[in-house]
Design a protein around this motif. Structure first.
Motif, PDB file in Angstrom:
ATOM      1  N   ASP B   9       0.845  -1.193   0.000  1.00 32.26           N
ATOM      2  CA  ASP B   9       0.000   0.000   0.000  1.00 32.26           C
ATOM      3  C   ASP B   9       0.884   1.248   0.000  1.00 32.26           C
ATOM      4  O   ASP B   9       1.741   1.413   0.872  1.00 32.26           O
ATOM      5  N   ARG B  10       0.685   2.127  -0.980  1.00 34.50           N
ATOM      6  CA  ARG B  10       1.592   3.264  -1.173  1.00 34.50           C
ATOM      7  C   ARG B  10       1.637   4.186   0.048  1.00 34.50           C
ATOM      8  O   ARG B  10       2.709   4.687   0.412  1.00 34.50           O
ATOM      9  N   ARG B  11       0.496   4.442   0.642  1.00 34.70           N
ATOM     10  CA  ARG B  11       0.462   5.346   1.801  1.00 34.70           C
ATOM     11  C   ARG B  11       1.280   4.804   2.965  1.00 34.70           C
ATOM     12  O   ARG B  11       2.018   5.537   3.621  1.00 34.70           O
ATOM     13  N   GLY B  29       7.597  13.670  -6.364  1.00 37.57           N
ATOM     14  CA  GLY B  29       7.126  13.966  -7.712  1.00 37.57           C
ATOM     15  C   GLY B  29       5.681  14.448  -7.679  1.00 37.57           C
ATOM     16  O   GLY B  29       4.973  14.287  -6.680  1.00 37.57           O
ATOM     17  N   LEU B  30       5.263  15.011  -8.822  1.00 35.81           N
ATOM     18  CA  LEU B  30       3.919  15.605  -8.866  1.00 35.81           C
ATOM     19  C   LEU B  30       2.824  14.556  -8.662  1.00 35.81           C
ATOM     20  O   LEU B  30       3.027  13.375  -8.927  1.00 35.81           O
ATOM     21  N   GLY B  31       1.686  14.997  -8.182  1.00 39.93           N
ATOM     22  CA  GLY B  31       0.530  14.124  -8.057  1.00 39.93           C
ATOM     23  C   GLY B  31       0.613  13.249  -6.823  1.00 39.93           C
ATOM     24  O   GLY B  31       1.006  13.687  -5.745  1.00 39.93           O
ATOM     25  N   ALA B  32       0.268  11.979  -7.011  1.00 43.95           N
ATOM     26  CA  ALA B  32       0.088  11.073  -5.870  1.00 43.95           C
ATOM     27  C   ALA B  32       1.296  10.992  -4.919  1.00 43.95           C
ATOM     28  O   ALA B  32       1.096  10.980  -3.706  1.00 43.95           O
ATOM     29  N   PRO B  33       2.546  10.941  -5.422  1.00 39.99           N
ATOM     30  CA  PRO B  33       3.662  10.914  -4.469  1.00 39.99           C
ATOM     31  C   PRO B  33       3.698  12.157  -3.572  1.00 39.99           C
ATOM     32  O   PRO B  33       4.063  12.062  -2.395  1.00 39.99           O
ATOM     33  N   THR B  76       9.123   9.541  -6.218  1.00 39.25           N
ATOM     34  CA  THR B  76       8.320   9.946  -7.366  1.00 39.25           C
ATOM     35  C   THR B  76       7.532   8.779  -7.962  1.00 39.25           C
ATOM     36  O   THR B  76       7.618   7.652  -7.490  1.00 39.25           O
ATOM     37  N   GLY B  77       6.749   9.074  -8.994  1.00 39.08           N
ATOM     38  CA  GLY B  77       5.938   8.051  -9.637  1.00 39.08           C
ATOM     39  C   GLY B  77       6.638   7.433 -10.837  1.00 39.08           C
ATOM     40  O   GLY B  77       7.597   8.001 -11.376  1.00 39.08           O
ATOM     41  N   ASP B  78       6.162   6.261 -11.240  1.00 37.69           N
ATOM     42  CA  ASP B  78       6.747   5.592 -12.405  1.00 37.69           C
ATOM     43  C   ASP B  78       6.544   6.430 -13.671  1.00 37.69           C
ATOM     44  O   ASP B  78       7.458   6.572 -14.491  1.00 37.69           O
ATOM     45  N   GLY B  79       5.357   7.036 -13.801  1.00 39.67           N
ATOM     46  CA  GLY B  79       5.098   7.867 -14.979  1.00 39.67           C
ATOM     47  C   GLY B  79       5.993   9.084 -15.003  1.00 39.67           C
ATOM     48  O   GLY B  79       6.563   9.438 -16.045  1.00 39.67           O
ATOM     49  N   GLU B  80       6.150   9.699 -13.850  1.00 37.68           N
ATOM     50  CA  GLU B  80       6.998  10.901 -13.749  1.00 37.68           C
ATOM     51  C   GLU B  80       8.441  10.558 -14.112  1.00 37.68           C
ATOM     52  O   GLU B  80       9.085  11.263 -14.876  1.00 37.68           O
ATOM     53  N   LEU B  81       8.944   9.448 -13.582  1.00 39.95           N
ATOM     54  CA  LEU B  81      10.336   9.082 -13.853  1.00 39.95           C
ATOM     55  C   LEU B  81      10.539   8.708 -15.320  1.00 39.95           C
ATOM     56  O   LEU B  81      11.555   9.047 -15.930  1.00 39.95           O
ATOM     57  N   ASP B 105       5.964   2.708  -7.503  1.00 36.16           N
ATOM     58  CA  ASP B 105       5.630   2.164  -8.829  1.00 36.16           C
ATOM     59  C   ASP B 105       4.308   1.388  -8.791  1.00 36.16           C
ATOM     60  O   ASP B 105       4.281   0.206  -8.454  1.00 36.16           O
ATOM     61  N   ASN B 106       3.224   2.070  -9.167  1.00 39.12           N
ATOM     62  CA  ASN B 106       1.918   1.406  -9.262  1.00 39.12           C
ATOM     63  C   ASN B 106       1.669   0.900 -10.690  1.00 39.12           C
ATOM     64  O   ASN B 106       0.564   0.477 -11.020  1.00 39.12           O
ATOM     65  N   GLU B 107       2.688   1.035 -11.529  1.00 39.55           N
ATOM     66  CA  GLU B 107       2.627   0.556 -12.915  1.00 39.55           C
ATOM     67  C   GLU B 107       1.531   1.235 -13.726  1.00 39.55           C
ATOM     68  O   GLU B 107       1.103   0.729 -14.758  1.00 39.55           O
ATOM     69  N   HIS B 108       1.117   2.408 -13.278  1.00 40.99           N
ATOM     70  CA  HIS B 108       0.052   3.152 -13.964  1.00 40.99           C
ATOM     71  C   HIS B 108       0.272   4.655 -13.818  1.00 40.99           C
ATOM     72  O   HIS B 108       0.955   5.109 -12.903  1.00 40.99           O
ATOM     73  N   TYR B 109      -0.359   5.393 -14.729  1.00 44.22           N
ATOM     74  CA  TYR B 109      -0.519   6.836 -14.555  1.00 44.22           C
ATOM     75  C   TYR B 109      -1.771   7.025 -13.709  1.00 44.22           C
ATOM     76  O   TYR B 109      -2.881   7.134 -14.248  1.00 44.22           O
ATOM     77  N   GLY B 110      -1.602   7.026 -12.388  1.00 42.33           N
ATOM     78  CA  GLY B 110      -2.755   7.049 -11.492  1.00 42.33           C
ATOM     79  C   GLY B 110      -3.560   8.324 -11.616  1.00 42.33           C
ATOM     80  O   GLY B 110      -4.791   8.303 -11.703  1.00 42.33           O
ATOM     81  N   GLU B 111      -2.846   9.415 -11.641  1.00 41.24           N
ATOM     82  CA  GLU B 111      -3.461  10.741 -11.571  1.00 41.24           C
ATOM     83  C   GLU B 111      -4.401  11.032 -12.743  1.00 41.24           C
ATOM     84  O   GLU B 111      -5.334  11.812 -12.616  1.00 41.24           O
ATOM     85  N   THR B 112      -4.157  10.385 -13.847  1.00 38.28           N
ATOM     86  CA  THR B 112      -4.873  10.761 -15.074  1.00 38.28           C
ATOM     87  C   THR B 112      -5.854   9.692 -15.526  1.00 38.28           C
ATOM     88  O   THR B 112      -6.294   9.689 -16.683  1.00 38.28           O
ATOM     89  N   GLY B 113      -6.196   8.745 -14.644  1.00 39.39           N
ATOM     90  CA  GLY B 113      -7.215   7.761 -15.001  1.00 39.39           C
ATOM     91  C   GLY B 113      -6.713   6.329 -15.075  1.00 39.39           C
ATOM     92  O   GLY B 113      -7.360   5.467 -15.651  1.00 39.39           O
TER      93      GLY B 113
HETATM   94  C1  LIG Z   1       4.224  17.357 -19.006  1.00 43.96           C
HETATM   95  C2  LIG Z   1       3.003  16.733 -18.417  1.00 43.96           C
HETATM   96  N1  LIG Z   1       2.368  15.747 -19.089  1.00 43.96           N
HETATM   97  C3  LIG Z   1       1.263  15.186 -18.553  1.00 43.96           C
HETATM   98  C4  LIG Z   1       0.784  15.599 -17.353  1.00 43.96           C
HETATM   99  C5  LIG Z   1      -0.462  14.960 -16.764  1.00 43.96           C
HETATM  100  N2  LIG Z   1      -0.112  14.106 -15.634  1.00 43.96           N
HETATM  101  C6  LIG Z   1      -0.197  14.546 -14.365  1.00 43.96           C
HETATM  102  S1  LIG Z   1       0.197  13.371 -13.244  1.00 43.96           S
HETATM  103  C7  LIG Z   1       0.430  12.233 -14.468  1.00 43.96           C
HETATM  104  C8  LIG Z   1       0.700  10.788 -14.162  1.00 43.96           C
HETATM  105  C9  LIG Z   1       1.751  10.584 -13.171  1.00 43.96           C
HETATM  106  O1  LIG Z   1       1.925   9.209 -13.066  1.00 43.96           O
HETATM  107  P1  LIG Z   1       2.882   8.643 -11.979  1.00 43.96           P
HETATM  108  O2  LIG Z   1       4.099   9.481 -11.901  1.00 43.96           O
HETATM  109  O3  LIG Z   1       3.090   7.187 -12.220  1.00 43.96           O
HETATM  110  O4  LIG Z   1       2.083   8.912 -10.618  1.00 43.96           O
HETATM  111  P2  LIG Z   1       0.860   8.071  -9.996  1.00 43.96           P
HETATM  112  O5  LIG Z   1      -0.313   8.996  -9.991  1.00 43.96           O
HETATM  113  O6  LIG Z   1       0.645   6.849 -10.789  1.00 43.96           O
HETATM  114  O7  LIG Z   1       1.322   7.753  -8.608  1.00 43.96           O
HETATM  115  C10 LIG Z   1       0.252  12.790 -15.726  1.00 43.96           C
HETATM  116  C11 LIG Z   1       0.403  12.046 -16.987  1.00 43.96           C
HETATM  117  C12 LIG Z   1       1.473  16.636 -16.690  1.00 43.96           C
HETATM  118  N3  LIG Z   1       1.076  17.126 -15.506  1.00 43.96           N
HETATM  119  N4  LIG Z   1       2.569  17.193 -17.236  1.00 43.96           N
END
Ligand SMILES: Cc1ncc(C[n+]2csc(CCOP(=O)(O)OP(=O)(O)O)c2C)c(N)n1
Ligand SMILES: [Mg+2]
Lengths: 176, 198
Positions: B9-11, B29-33, B76-81, B105-113
């Motif tokens: 569990d990430r939290r 990193g941005l979003g969930a982390p 940070t997140g997998d998508g961010e990295l 690493d949740n293996e997904h872009y969580g923040e965006t669906g």
């Molecule tokens: C340059 C850019 N592209 C796309 C986005 C949209 N975006 C915000 S968070 C995110 C996904 C992040 O995924 P991850 O780092 O794996 O974090 P998770 O939510 O999965 O923990 C995306 C694609 C953005 N903010 N900036």
């Protein structure tokens, strides 16, 4: 002509300004026009010269440097400006100071057509994301312009880009 | 190779890591982390990020070079990295001893669906980090593995890299301070004292 083979002095003028401004981290994607400055920064034990894989890495790195209390400078060719735009949005929102030195390609006497579009877009793109742009058209302006840009960047918390004209770099440097 | 289903569990993972933060500097990193770090307890030496996708590890590098005596944790997140893979090479060359890069690493872009990222399809970030010159790199699937990594995050000579596989379970939003200048100023003030406003 003997003067044509002598190395230009403006890169070392910029290096001296870096020293006076307390620049400690120098991030770069190389351009031929920056090669002397890059060499000088690598040779300086008080500076950390960091080669990047893409220019936006340097924008992020120097934000981190500022958080840690160090000043930096980012060197690139004008083609690299487009790679930085979204990361510069973070610089703008957080009011991170950022000093960027760009050597221009794609305008004065350019022979490579692929350089022209990004060259045309450099000033509008940087301006659009909130970067103040200043230009160097003559070699002897480089030192004072970079000094002024550093003061503006670090004293007011702004991103400032100094564009060094292809006229200054000289056709001699191309392809080296 | 068969896919191994994440169970952590990430939290809980991030809370466990930050419990031991001491005087470390945290770069989420941005979003969930960033929400994970906020949920673990607000702290001025956490630089919450709301943008700058792809730049988190490099922000960690600049900070680690500026503060060689402090430990720096990029979380940070997998998508961010994946957006800043080149930074693995840049960090691998600089070899900052005080930097750890941790991927939730949740293996997904969580923040965006919740779209699958490349790691869901087997892209091996720790192998990339190792190949780029990190001093140590590994993947964590289980609680005992996480426990074994915990002291390494803070003490093993860096740069080190760890991908922690976590589920996609929903975690409640915990939103920290938003304004960039505020986040910056309070971080610098906590770290640099009076020098923050020179
Ligand atoms: C340059 C850019 N592209 C796309 C986005 C949209 N975006 C915000 S968070 C995110 C996904 C992040 O995924 P991850 O780092 O794996 O974090 P998770 O939510 O999965 O923990 C995306 C694609 C953005 N903010 N900036
Ligand atoms: Mg993810």
């Amino acid at each position: 002509m003997e003067t044509a083979t002598r190395p230009p002095t403006w890169p070392l003028d910029i290096y001296e300004v870096f020293k006076k401004a307390g620049i400690r981290q120098v991030a770069y994607v190389p351009d031929a026009g920056h090669s002397l400055l890059i060499k000088a920064c690598h040779a300086d034990k008080a500076m950390r010269a960091v080669c990047l894989t893409t220019e936006e890495e340097g924008v992020a790195m120097l934000a981190g440097a500022w958080l840690g209390g160090e000043r930096g400078a980012l060197l690139m060719q004008s083609s690299g400006a487009g790679n930085c735009i979204n990361m510069l949005g973070m610089i703008n929102e957080c009011r991170f100071p950022l000093l960027m030195i760009l050597t221009m390609r794609g305008h004065w006497g350019e022979f490579n057509p692929w350089q022209v579009p990004m060259s045309q877009a450099t000033v509008p793109a940087l301006s659009a994301i909130g970067v103040t742009v200043q230009t160097v058209d003559q070699p002897d302006e480089a030192g004072e312009t970079v000094a002024a840009a550093a003061r503006l960047a670090f004293s007011t918390g702004r991103a400032v880009a100094v564009l060094i004209s292809q006229r200054v770099i000289g056709s001699k440097a191309f392809g080296k | 190779m068969a896919h191994r289903k994440p169970i952590l569990d990430r939290r809980k993972v991030v809370a466990q890591i930050l419990e031991r933060r001491g005087d470390a500097l945290i770069m989420p990193g941005l979003g969930a982390p960033t929400w994970d770090c906020a949920a673990a307890g607000d702290h001025p030496l956490t630089f919450y990020s709301w943008g700058g996708m792809g730049g988190c590890a490099m922000m960690g590098l600049g900070l680690a070079l500026a503060q060689p005596r402090r430990r720096v944790l990029v979380i940070t997140g997998d998508g961010e990295l994946l957006m800043g893979l080149g930074s693995l090479a840049s960090i691998g060359v600089q070899k900052p001893r005080n930097l750890a890069v941790i991927v939730i690493d949740n293996e997904h872009y969580g923040e965006t669906g919740m779209q699958p990222t490349h790691t869901r399809h087997g892209v091996d970030l720790p192998a990339m980090a190792r190949a780029a010159g990190f001093r140590a790199a590994g993947t964590v699937y289980t609680a005992p593995q996480l426990k074994a990594w915990m002291p390494r995050f803070y003490r093993q000579p860096g740069p080190i890299f760890c991908s922690i596989k976590v589920t996609t379970a929903d975690a409640p939003l915990v939103l920290p301070v938003r304004e960039g200048t505020a986040i910056k100023h309070r971080f610098r003030e906590a770290l640099l004292g009076g020098r923050a406003y020179e």
